[in-house]
Write a protein that holds these residues in place. Structure first.
Motif: not given
Length: 364
Positions: A301-327
């Motif tokens: 699942n990919l749950a999006v909470s904010v999605l704003a329009p953009t016309r930028a020429g460059r985008l930077v995406a960063s991701a961080q795992c949270e502490p593992r819970r169950a499986e």
């Protein structure tokens, strides 16, 4: 007896109303047919198809029973024309309301409200529709085909302008059936069942639009079948996800991707397509979740909470795992304009699970 002066006679002539234009034969035929259809709508809406009859319909229309057969071959012939004609009136009403409105969610909201406006003006429609499948299958099939085709064409036009990311053209018919089904059940539960008269309450519209916004804007982001698009590496950079993206950093539980926005990533207005943002988000989340795991985990699942329009020429995406819970593996991610400290375009939460491993075959 007083004699009127020429001035008085002239004044009376001035206010005299012009004679009404005479109806042509075609006008009279159309008016009588319309009266019969309106009477049939009222009778079927109040008593159902089973208790409707030519006698009741002509009595309500105030025409002779013999006149009925100048317009319809039989009672069933009228039934077969009734729902498609009401459906055409419904579509005309909705089209008039949405004319000139922009594509997208606002247009859907206006159309949703227009459906309930029509239902308030023609409350008989619900019974005419729902009993038609039994008493007039041909009318029911024709009506449903007309509604679905018209709705699909509208969504196709929206898709051509960059709307409905994540959906293929073949899937539009599924979306239409879901939306039409929702309207039908909402109409029964909140209008027909309760006897509500008047515009649809705002809180119902808000709830419906929340559901629609999540489905239409973020379609294709949920479920194990969603996989981000892959692009080959170029210029020695490790490309991942969307064409033109490259890995900036990656670790055991984190990742950063950079995307140089290309013309193909934008819609006709120059805004980066939502589908591109969603693919970029899924890609960086998958990199962070994968780490050194072989095979990589599966995106649930990919749950999006904010999605704003953009016309930028460059985008930077960063991701961080949270502490593992169950499986499950949970990944928090953000997409910013130009740099990691730039304006936020998206925030989301991705959920992964370990893939099911096939049992090894043993030698016998």
């Amino acid at each position: 007896m007083a004699t009127r002066t020429p001035t008085q006679r002239k004044a009376k002539q001035t206010i005299a109303r012009p004679p009404k234009p005479r109806m042509t034969r075609a006008d009279k035929l159309a008016a009588t047919r319309s009266t019969l259809m309106a009477a049939a709508t009222e009778i079927v809406g109040a008593e159902g198809y089973g208790d409707a009859s030519v006698a009741k319909i002509t009595a309500r229309a105030r025409v002779a029973q013999g006149t009925f057969y100048n317009y319809f071959q039989s009672q069933q012939d009228l039934f077969d024309q009734l729902l498609p004609e009401l459906g055409t009136q419904l579509l005309d009403h909705i089209r008039a309301r949405i004319a000139g409105s922009p594509d997208g969610l606002k247009r859907e909201e206006i159309g949703f409200r227009a459906f309930f406006e029509f239902l308030a003006e023609t409350p008989e429609f619900y019974r005419v529709l729902n009993e038609a499948e039994t008493f007039s299958p041909k009318a029911f099939r024709d009506h449903m085909s007309n509604m679905i085709r018209g709705f699909v064409r509208a969504l196709q036009r929206s898709q051509e302008k960059g709307g409905l990311p994540g959906y293929s053209t073949d899937e539009l018919e599924v979306i239409v059936c879901v939306l039409l089904g929702a309207r039908n059940y909402l109409a029964y539960h909140f209008v027909t069942r309760t006897g509500h008269v008047g515009p649809v309450p705002d809180w119902i519209v808000r709830a419906y639009m929340k559901f629609v916004a999540g489905g239409l804007l973020y379609g294709g982001t949920s479920g194990p079948t969603y996989r981000p698009k892959r692009a080959p590496a170029s210029n020695g950079a490790d490309a991942a996800g969307v064409e033109g993206s490259r890995v900036v950093t990656t670790g055991a539980d984190s990742a950063v991707l950079e995307l140089r926005v290309q013309d193909g990533h934008r819609d006709p207005t120059g805004t980066v397509r939502r589908g591109v943002l969603l693919d970029l988000a899924a890609s960086v989340a998958e990199l962070a979740a994968s780490g050194e795991r072989v095979p990589p985990p599966v995106l649930l699942n990919l749950a999006v909470s904010v999605l704003a329009p953009t016309r930028a020429g460059r985008l930077v995406a960063s991701a961080q795992c949270e502490p593992r819970r169950a499986e499950a593996i949970h990944v928090a991610l953000t997409i910013h304009e130009d740099r990691r400290a730039g304006a936020a375009v998206m925030t989301a939460q991705a959920t992964f699970t370990e893939p099911v491993r096939s049992p090894r075959k043993t030698d016998r």
